[in-house]
Design a protein around this motif. Structure first.
Motif: not given
Length: 80
Positions: A12, A14, A17, A19, A70, A72
């Motif tokens: 992710w 940030k 915003q 992936w 994934s 995050c």
């Protein structure tokens, strides 16, 4: 390319915003999407195309398996 699971890492971003996905054993695989679901759909198209372009597409395989991993990182403020 031998018959095995293709691992794709999604991180992710940030700031942007989105992936961001990178495939270590799929040359040229870098893409982004707003959601993991959208990312998966893009990967379903890109992985076979890139494997074929790099002459890594298995001749006798009808399916390519990939795993999306994934990551995050978030911060939670205590007592806020």
């Amino acid at each position: 390319m031998e018959s095995r699971m293709i691992n794709v890492k999604a991180v992710w971003d940030k700031d942007a915003q989105v992936w961001v996905a990178i495939g270590e054993n799929v040359p040229g695989l870098v893409t982004e999407a707003d959601t993991l679901e959208q990312l998966i759909e893009k990967l379903k198209v890109m992985i076979p195309e890139l494997l074929e372009a790099n002459r890594l597409l298995p001749n006798n395989k009808e399916e390519i398996h990939f795993r999306l991993l994934s990551e995050c990182t978030e911060v939670v403020k205590v007592g806020a």
